[in-house]
Design a protein around this motif. Structure first.
Motif, PDB file in Angstrom:
ATOM      1  N   TYR A   1      90.574  44.909  36.679  1.00  0.00           N
ATOM      2  CA  TYR A   1      90.568  45.762  37.864  1.00  0.00           C
ATOM      3  C   TYR A   1      90.266  44.987  39.143  1.00  0.00           C
ATOM      4  O   TYR A   1      89.428  44.081  39.143  1.00  0.00           O
ATOM      5  CB  TYR A   1      89.532  46.890  37.714  1.00  0.00           C
ATOM      6  CG  TYR A   1      89.515  47.768  38.944  1.00  0.00           C
ATOM      7  CD1 TYR A   1      90.478  48.761  39.114  1.00  0.00           C
ATOM      8  CD2 TYR A   1      88.590  47.558  39.957  1.00  0.00           C
ATOM      9  CE1 TYR A   1      90.508  49.533  40.261  1.00  0.00           C
ATOM     10  CE2 TYR A   1      88.616  48.325  41.109  1.00  0.00           C
ATOM     11  CZ  TYR A   1      89.582  49.317  41.253  1.00  0.00           C
ATOM     12  OH  TYR A   1      89.616  50.066  42.395  1.00  0.00           O
ATOM     13  N   ASP A   2      90.944  45.343  40.218  1.00  0.00           N
ATOM     14  CA  ASP A   2      90.529  44.940  41.563  1.00  0.00           C
ATOM     15  C   ASP A   2      91.054  45.977  42.546  1.00  0.00           C
ATOM     16  O   ASP A   2      91.876  46.817  42.177  1.00  0.00           O
ATOM     17  CB  ASP A   2      91.002  43.527  41.926  1.00  0.00           C
ATOM     18  CG  ASP A   2      89.904  42.809  42.720  1.00  0.00           C
ATOM     19  OD1 ASP A   2      89.372  43.426  43.659  1.00  0.00           O
ATOM     20  OD2 ASP A   2      89.571  41.660  42.380  1.00  0.00           O
ATOM     21  N   THR A   3      90.552  45.938  43.772  1.00  0.00           N
ATOM     22  CA  THR A   3      90.908  46.962  44.754  1.00  0.00           C
ATOM     23  C   THR A   3      92.400  46.928  45.084  1.00  0.00           C
ATOM     24  O   THR A   3      92.911  45.873  45.494  1.00  0.00           O
ATOM     25  CB  THR A   3      90.079  46.757  46.042  1.00  0.00           C
ATOM     26  OG1 THR A   3      88.708  46.688  45.646  1.00  0.00           O
ATOM     27  CG2 THR A   3      90.281  47.900  47.019  1.00  0.00           C
ATOM     28  N   PRO A   4      93.098  48.065  44.909  1.00  0.00           N
ATOM     29  CA  PRO A   4      94.530  48.087  45.193  1.00  0.00           C
ATOM     30  C   PRO A   4      94.834  47.610  46.613  1.00  0.00           C
ATOM     31  O   PRO A   4      94.109  47.937  47.557  1.00  0.00           O
ATOM     32  CB  PRO A   4      94.898  49.571  45.028  1.00  0.00           C
ATOM     33  CG  PRO A   4      93.860  50.110  44.103  1.00  0.00           C
ATOM     34  CD  PRO A   4      92.607  49.348  44.396  1.00  0.00           C
TER      35      PRO A   4
ATOM     36  N   HIS B   1      93.951  52.179  37.056  1.00  0.00           N
ATOM     37  CA  HIS B   1      94.896  52.351  38.137  1.00  0.00           C
ATOM     38  C   HIS B   1      96.258  52.889  37.646  1.00  0.00           C
ATOM     39  O   HIS B   1      96.582  54.038  37.883  1.00  0.00           O
ATOM     40  CB  HIS B   1      95.051  51.006  38.875  1.00  0.00           C
ATOM     41  CG  HIS B   1      95.906  51.081  40.088  1.00  0.00           C
ATOM     42  ND1 HIS B   1      95.910  50.125  41.070  1.00  0.00           N
ATOM     43  CD2 HIS B   1      96.826  51.997  40.473  1.00  0.00           C
ATOM     44  CE1 HIS B   1      96.763  50.460  42.017  1.00  0.00           C
ATOM     45  NE2 HIS B   1      97.337  51.584  41.679  1.00  0.00           N
TER      46      HIS B   1
ATOM     47  N   GLU C   1     100.787  47.976  48.912  1.00  0.00           N
ATOM     48  CA  GLU C   1     100.716  47.223  47.651  1.00  0.00           C
ATOM     49  C   GLU C   1     101.841  46.190  47.534  1.00  0.00           C
ATOM     50  O   GLU C   1     102.165  45.736  46.436  1.00  0.00           O
ATOM     51  CB  GLU C   1     100.701  48.186  46.467  1.00  0.00           C
ATOM     52  CG  GLU C   1      99.350  48.891  46.357  1.00  0.00           C
ATOM     53  CD  GLU C   1      99.236  49.858  45.202  1.00  0.00           C
ATOM     54  OE1 GLU C   1     100.227  50.076  44.502  1.00  0.00           O
ATOM     55  OE2 GLU C   1      98.136  50.392  45.018  1.00  0.00           O
TER      56      GLU C   1
ATOM     57  N   PHE D   1      93.779  41.770  43.774  1.00  0.00           N
ATOM     58  CA  PHE D   1      94.466  42.765  42.939  1.00  0.00           C
ATOM     59  C   PHE D   1      95.850  42.220  42.546  1.00  0.00           C
ATOM     60  O   PHE D   1      96.239  42.252  41.382  1.00  0.00           O
ATOM     61  CB  PHE D   1      94.588  44.074  43.720  1.00  0.00           C
ATOM     62  CG  PHE D   1      95.548  45.066  43.125  1.00  0.00           C
ATOM     63  CD1 PHE D   1      95.340  45.600  41.872  1.00  0.00           C
ATOM     64  CD2 PHE D   1      96.678  45.481  43.834  1.00  0.00           C
ATOM     65  CE1 PHE D   1      96.224  46.521  41.324  1.00  0.00           C
ATOM     66  CE2 PHE D   1      97.568  46.394  43.303  1.00  0.00           C
ATOM     67  CZ  PHE D   1      97.336  46.917  42.049  1.00  0.00           C
TER      68      PHE D   1
ATOM     69  N   SER E   1      94.642  44.561  47.686  1.00  0.00           N
ATOM     70  CA  SER E   1      94.013  43.269  48.000  1.00  0.00           C
ATOM     71  C   SER E   1      94.778  42.119  47.349  1.00  0.00           C
ATOM     72  O   SER E   1      95.561  42.316  46.419  1.00  0.00           O
ATOM     73  CB  SER E   1      92.556  43.247  47.518  1.00  0.00           C
ATOM     74  OG  SER E   1      92.517  43.283  46.102  1.00  0.00           O
TER      75      SER E   1
END
Ligand SMILES: [Zn+2]
Length: 328
Positions: free
Chosen positions: A131-134, A159, A76, A139, A136
């Motif tokens: 929200y978005d995919t952690p 999240h 991340e 994100f 990315s």
């Protein structure tokens, strides 16, 4: 300016606090620090924040490419770099999944403001990023509009929370303060109806905040002063009744004056539903459908009936056991 070794040890200490407080499970969460010269310290992926060692801290460059460290940097890191690139005055970022604040994030609800003075001053409004995919790029970029709006603590939909400040301790404190606040909100809702601070008192807090050099877009009239959003059920736990305010006595000290214009509420029972309107039907500009306001009292009545039923079942069960025991 602390040495790189000292900062690594500070990161380990903050990691331990996050883990001990239950803000991260297993190997969740990550912490980073700007060293300067395009170098950033960050926690490695796959390690528990509860048992971090200085050797678990990696060094990455401006693009997130690892330049030092035995273990791979957190996945991340792009989220952290987004903050460092956008806000040059920020040196530390903490990311965790504190349960009470994350409860609001999974419900897709912004955390209400204007309830606790310290929260208004040190955090202010906590925006909810989409929200978005952690891990990315999308994100990482989801927080961009909120950073530009001077937020130091951001709720990440479904999240967790990311917080930043000039140093590690303050970045961590934002998470601790926020989770304690969300816990109080959830408890307060069960005790009675939560009341927001009156607008002039919120403006006073914003003035104090400005004097302390902490930015808040609301000082410049950006965004709503006080927010209250959420499901109808959650909003039924709020009240627009004014909080009785303290007025200083003639001697200027307020000694003995108590709460101005209102008798003490100590020991007074919560109002019970009488069929008439106890609380206004509109909270935060929204009409709350459903039955008589003061529905928290309604819930209390229903719970009392359930408790009574449970007690009766217990009495009958005890009696049967007693009879059976006597017949042996
Ligand atoms: Zn996370």
């Amino acid at each position: 300016m602390p040495s790189e070794w000292e900062i690594k040890n500070q990161i380990c200490e903050i990691g331990r606090r996050m883990y001990d407080k239950g803000f991260v499970a297993a190997n969740d969460g990550n912490i980073s620090y700007r060293l300067g010269g395009g170098r950033y310290l960050c926690t490695a992926t796959g390690v528990s924040k509860g048992s971090l060692k200085p050797t678990d801290i990696a060094v990455v460059d401006d693009t997130g490419k690892q330049i030092e460290g035995d273990l791979p940097a957190t996945s991340e890191i792009l989220l952290h770099l987004e903050i460092f690139h956008e806000l040059p005055e920020i040196n530390a970022v903490c990311h965790a999944h504190p349960p009470h604040a994350t409860a609001f994030a999974v419900a897709g609800m912004e955390i209400p403001t204007c309830i606790l003075p310290e929260v208004e001053i040190f955090i202010g409004r906590v925006p909810l990023a989409q929200y978005d995919t952690p891990g990315s790029k999308q994100f990482a970029e989801s927080i961009l509009p909120h950073l530009r709006n001077k937020a130091n603590t951001i709720l990440l939909s479904n999240h967790g929370v990311v917080a930043c400040d000039k140093d590690l301790l303050h970045a961590y404190w934002h998470i601790e303060t926020l989770d304690m606040y969300c816990n109080i909100l959830l408890l307060g809702k069960q005790v009675g109806d939560i009341r927001q601070l009156p607008t002039p008192k919120v403006r006073e807090l914003l003035e104090i905040k400005q004097q302390m050099g902490i930015d808040d877009p609301r000082t410049d009239g950006v965004g709503e002063l006080c927010t209250l959003s959420g499901s109808d059920d959650f909003l039924r736990g709020f009240s627009t009744r004014a909080i009785p305010q303290h007025t200083p006595d003639e001697d200027g000290h307020g000694r003995g004056a108590g709460i101005a214009g209102a008798p003490s509420q100590a020991g007074q029972p919560q109002p019970l539903p009488t069929g008439e309107r106890i609380y206004p039907a509109v909270v935060a500009g929204r009409e709350i459908p459903g039955s008589p306001l003061g529905s928290s009292s309604e819930t209390a009545r229903r719970r009392a009936a359930e408790d009574e039923m449970e007690r009766l079942v217990q009495v009958i069960t005890d009696k049967i056991i007693q009879i059976m025991g006597a017949g042996k």
